[in-house]
Write a protein that holds these residues in place. Structure first.
Motif, PDB file in Angstrom:
ATOM      1  N   ALA A  80       1.065  13.748  -2.713  1.00 50.11           N
ATOM      2  CA  ALA A  80      -0.315  13.395  -3.052  1.00 50.11           C
ATOM      3  C   ALA A  80      -0.384  12.775  -4.436  1.00 50.11           C
ATOM      4  N   ALA A  81       0.318  13.366  -5.398  1.00 53.13           N
ATOM      5  CA  ALA A  81       0.295  12.825  -6.759  1.00 53.13           C
ATOM      6  C   ALA A  81       0.825  11.397  -6.788  1.00 53.13           C
ATOM      7  N   ASN A  82       1.951  11.163  -6.146  1.00 55.29           N
ATOM      8  CA  ASN A  82       2.537   9.819  -6.146  1.00 55.29           C
ATOM      9  C   ASN A  82       1.640   8.818  -5.432  1.00 55.29           C
ATOM     10  N   ALA A  83       1.212   9.173  -4.232  1.00 54.03           N
ATOM     11  CA  ALA A  83       0.447   8.229  -3.418  1.00 54.03           C
ATOM     12  C   ALA A  83      -0.889   7.884  -4.067  1.00 54.03           C
ATOM     13  N   LEU A  84      -1.589   8.882  -4.594  1.00 54.87           N
ATOM     14  CA  LEU A  84      -2.880   8.619  -5.234  1.00 54.87           C
ATOM     15  C   LEU A  84      -2.711   7.827  -6.527  1.00 54.87           C
ATOM     16  N   PRO A 136       3.650  -8.357  -7.349  1.00 56.42           N
ATOM     17  CA  PRO A 136       4.204  -7.163  -7.977  1.00 56.42           C
ATOM     18  C   PRO A 136       3.170  -6.525  -8.891  1.00 56.42           C
ATOM     19  N   ALA A 137       2.944  -5.223  -8.716  1.00 52.99           N
ATOM     20  CA  ALA A 137       1.867  -4.567  -9.460  1.00 52.99           C
ATOM     21  C   ALA A 137       2.328  -3.334 -10.226  1.00 52.99           C
ATOM     22  N   VAL A 138       3.321  -2.615  -9.704  1.00 56.38           N
ATOM     23  CA  VAL A 138       3.760  -1.356 -10.331  1.00 56.38           C
ATOM     24  C   VAL A 138       5.276  -1.248 -10.273  1.00 56.38           C
ATOM     25  N   LEU A 139       5.859  -0.811 -11.351  1.00 52.84           N
ATOM     26  CA  LEU A 139       7.247  -0.353 -11.375  1.00 52.84           C
ATOM     27  C   LEU A 139       7.209   1.164 -11.356  1.00 52.84           C
ATOM     28  N   SER A 140       7.851   1.773 -10.363  1.00 55.57           N
ATOM     29  CA  SER A 140       7.888   3.231 -10.281  1.00 55.57           C
ATOM     30  C   SER A 140       9.318   3.724 -10.491  1.00 55.57           C
ATOM     31  N   LEU A 141       9.484   4.622 -11.441  1.00 60.73           N
ATOM     32  CA  LEU A 141      10.783   5.211 -11.765  1.00 60.73           C
ATOM     33  C   LEU A 141      10.756   6.697 -11.435  1.00 60.73           C
ATOM     34  N   VAL A 188       3.507   0.809 -15.211  1.00 58.60           N
ATOM     35  CA  VAL A 188       4.714   1.631 -15.057  1.00 58.60           C
ATOM     36  C   VAL A 188       4.313   3.052 -14.697  1.00 58.60           C
ATOM     37  N   HIS A 189       4.834   3.509 -13.568  1.00 61.76           N
ATOM     38  CA  HIS A 189       4.590   4.858 -13.066  1.00 61.76           C
ATOM     39  C   HIS A 189       5.904   5.625 -13.048  1.00 61.76           C
ATOM     40  N   VAL A 190       5.831   6.912 -13.342  1.00 64.67           N
ATOM     41  CA  VAL A 190       6.999   7.781 -13.246  1.00 64.67           C
ATOM     42  C   VAL A 190       6.712   8.915 -12.275  1.00 64.67           C
ATOM     43  N   ASP A 191       7.605   9.075 -11.306  1.00 64.13           N
ATOM     44  CA  ASP A 191       7.582  10.241 -10.426  1.00 64.13           C
ATOM     45  C   ASP A 191       8.329  11.338 -11.155  1.00 64.13           C
TER      46      ASP A 191
END
Length: 349
Positions: A61-65, A134-139, A168-171
């Motif tokens: 949920a945290a990642n997807a939202l 391209p909109a987000v880089l997720s690491l 930039v998003h971080v999991d």
């Protein structure tokens, strides 16, 4: 000998007690409680700035939202091709994003390099009306390979991403394990290195079900309350999530639990290495990946050891034909005895 997942462990006793304590009396629902207000202050102190936080019960949920909030439906998320969001979330990021596309990038030991990211952004087919943008880089921190990004590595990637207009998003499902290893603060490893949004994990670290979406610019959190509610992830008895996070962060408990898990992973890696079964990637958090001879794998499973085979072919590594790649995960609850029994059982006879 439970090394299947840190999700298989129970709750840290302190967090279980916090839930019981929060169960006394009544409190306003949907986040209008004192626990949530205190947690908001804790996160501001932890990250050394005002942030917008939104508590949810699961990492998916945290990642997807978070990803849906950072991008338009015609956008693309660039991530490692073995990232959790790409492999293990059943299309949730695409679903909550209204059809957003995940683009997997190769990289040894679970990590994306600046050269790979730059090539993807400069050589790929992007933009409308025929292509996604391209909109987000997720690491992932720690990565699916159990490795970690240093702040300077994140900064180098973030500079490229920001230069091309990406957030930039971080999991951070295992952020605690990464920070316990790094000589860096939570702030230095996130927004100071260019991170815009974070999925902060506590469940793997010892909570029951507690995660948070963190926006380091509070303005980015506008309308996130509606997105969380519309997505079915606003928990009515919200105080029970907040109580877990409050205790998890209090007095550095989260890092204490993570240090124990990391220490058990180090012990496991050292024992296996001494038996001629060295991990294929550096052990930097609480995951150990090793190519087990099939005979050793059979011995361990017959002895009751619990762990998962790793089905994907690792980048840049050729496995022996008679070996099976397995993932071994330690937790705050892993004992030295479990580690010793596993190593002894796996050792060649």
């Amino acid at each position: 000998m439970n090394f299947a997942s840190d999700n298989a462990a129970g709750m840290a006793p302190e967090i279980l007690a916090a839930i019981a304590s929060a169960n006394v009396g009544a409190a306003l629902a949907y986040g209008r409680d004192d626990w949530t207000r205190r947690v908001e202050r804790q996160f501001a102190d932890l990250f050394e700035r005002e942030v917008a936080i939104f508590l949810v019960a699961t990492g998916t949920a945290a990642n997807a939202l978070a990803l849906a909030h950072l991008m338009p439906p015609w956008g693309a998320v660039l991530c490692h091709h073995e990232a959790h969001i790409a492999i293990d979330e059943c299309g949730a990021p695409e679903f909550f994003g209204g059809g957003t596309k995940l683009i997997g990038l190769a990289g040894e030991a679970g990590k994306i390099t600046p050269a790979t990211l730059r090539h993807a952004l400069e050589q790929g087919q992007w933009g409308g009306p025929h292509h996604v943008s391209p909109a987000v880089l997720s690491l992932s921190q720690a990565t699916e390979a159990g490795t970690i990004y240093r702040p300077d590595e994140i900064r180098a990637l973030a500079e490229i991403a920001h230069g091309h207009g990406l957030a930039v998003h971080v999991d951070g499902a295992r952020l605690a394990n990464a920070l316990a290893r790094l000589d860096a603060s939570a702030a230095q490893a996130t927004w100071m290195a260019g991170v815009d949004a974070l999925s902060f994990g506590a469940t793997k670290g010892g909570a029951l079900a507690a995660e948070a979406v963190v926006f380091f610019d509070p303005a980015r959190g506008a309308n996130m309350p509606e997105r969380r509610k519309r997505g079915g992830h606003l928990v009515s008895k919200h105080r029970f999530i907040a109580a877990q996070i409050e205790t998890y962060l209090a007095d550095g408990l989260w890092l204490k639990l993570a240090r124990h898990a990391n220490m058990m992973a180090d012990r496991l890696a050292a024992g296996l290495s001494a038996a001629g079964l060295a991990p294929i990637w550096p052990v930097e958090a609480n995951e150990v990946f090793v190519a087990l001879p099939r005979q050793a794998d059979a011995q361990l499973r017959q002895a009751g050891a619990s762990y998962y085979s790793w089905s994907t072919q690792p980048d840049g590594i050729a496995l022996p034909p008679d070996a099976v790649l397995v993932r071994l995960v330690t937790s705050f609850a892993t004992s030295a005895g479990e580690v010793e029994r596993f190593v002894e059982t796996a050792s060649p006879r």
